[in-house]
Design an enzyme around this catalytic site. Structure first.
Site, short mmCIF file in Angstrom:
data_model
loop_
_atom_site.label_atom_id
_atom_site.label_comp_id
_atom_site.label_asym_id
_atom_site.label_seq_id
_atom_site.Cartn_x
_atom_site.Cartn_y
_atom_site.Cartn_z
CG HIS A 1 -2.12 -0.87 1.09
ND1 HIS A 1 -2.03 -2.24 1.06
CD2 HIS A 1 -3.44 -0.56 0.98
CE1 HIS A 1 -3.25 -2.75 0.94
NE2 HIS A 1 -4.11 -1.77 0.89
CG HIS B 1 2.64 -3.32 6.49
ND1 HIS B 1 3.30 -4.34 5.83
CD2 HIS B 1 1.52 -3.08 5.76
CE1 HIS B 1 2.61 -4.69 4.76
NE2 HIS B 1 1.53 -3.95 4.70
#
Length: 267
Positions: free
Chosen positions: A170, A212
């Site tokens: 992303h 993440h």
């Protein structure tokens, strides 16, 4: 022999203890259901020894800081997190950086483009998205860094399971698309601020949702920034694509004609 009053007091004490234990269980269940509350969720060994090289000591220290900061930022990891109430909004921002809507929208615009310039832009954006997808997948396969323990699965992630976290796709996609729009489409100051803000929010959403680590997002941003430089270096024009397709079609027709000529000559 115990008196009736003492027996009644002992029974009341046992009942109160049972109620206290039963009232404490929901809290424990909530803590167990959300990894954010688990103090030992990220129990990794970062112990160092003076006999180790300075590089190893520095690397372990940086990984420990990365782990600590990532856990602190994961405030939307689940509904019971400190900012769990805004989790649906953060997930919406996260979805805006997913590869599926970007690819579908870009290909649709490419096919429905009204001008050659518009089709050329969408063609290069499609190639950039495919390049980003392949590079991120390759790096993830090589590094094989597991996703944070706080990461909680939902309906969308059930269809797109991510086993590895380094780097953040992303973040790389957001940085690459942001540079693309800043260079090609964003011609006003307000549009530039909007594009940069979107890229920052998409990257931040991955940390707030504990998808993440901080280093994953940082490397992803740098990776996406460099990907646009590669795209700009190998920009595909519509005329160049037309010539390549024409040359390929002509070679295919020549090969087919040669095969037919050989068959006729043998007969």
């Amino acid at each position: 022999m115990s008196s009736p009053a003492s027996r009644r007091n002992s029974c009341r004490g046992v009942a109160a203890g049972n109620r206290g234990s039963s009232e404490g269980r929901p809290g424990r269940r909530r803590a167990d259901s959300c990894p954010y509350f688990s103090s030992g969720a990220q129990a990794e060994d970062f112990s160092v020894s003076l006999s180790q090289p300075m590089f190893a000591i520095t690397l372990r220290f940086l990984l420990a800081v990365d782990l600590w900061l990532s856990k602190r930022l994961g405030v939307c990891a689940c509904e019971e997190s400190p900012w769990g109430s805004i989790r649906p909004l953060v997930r919406l921002v996260e979805f805006s950086g997913h590869v599926i809507p970007w690819l579908v929208g870009t290909v649709y615009t490419l096919l429905r483009g009204e001008s050659v310039a518009e089709q050329e832009l969408m063609l290069n954006l499609t190639l950039a998205l495919i390049l980003d997808l392949l590079l991120v997948r390759g790096v993830k396969t090589l590094v094989r860094r597991r996703t944070p323990v706080q990461n909680r699965s939902d309906i969308l992630s059930a269809f797109f399971v991510e086993r590895y976290s380094f780097p953040s796709g992303h973040a790389s996609r957001a940085a690459m698309c942001a540079r693309f729009f800043l260079a090609q489409l964003a011609d006003t100051a307000s549009m530039r601020v909007l594009v940069v803000s979107w890229a920052v929010l998409v990257s931040l959403s991955r940390l707030l949702l504990a998808r993440h680590y901080v280093t994953d997002v940082g490397f992803g941003l740098a990776m996406g920034y460099c990907q646009y430089s590669v795209l700009e270096r190998f920009w595909v024009t519509w005329d160049c694509l037309h010539d390549l397709l024409f040359i390929q079609l002509r070679e295919s027709l020549d090969q087919a004609y040669d095969r037919l000529w050989m068959v006729d000559w043998k007969h």
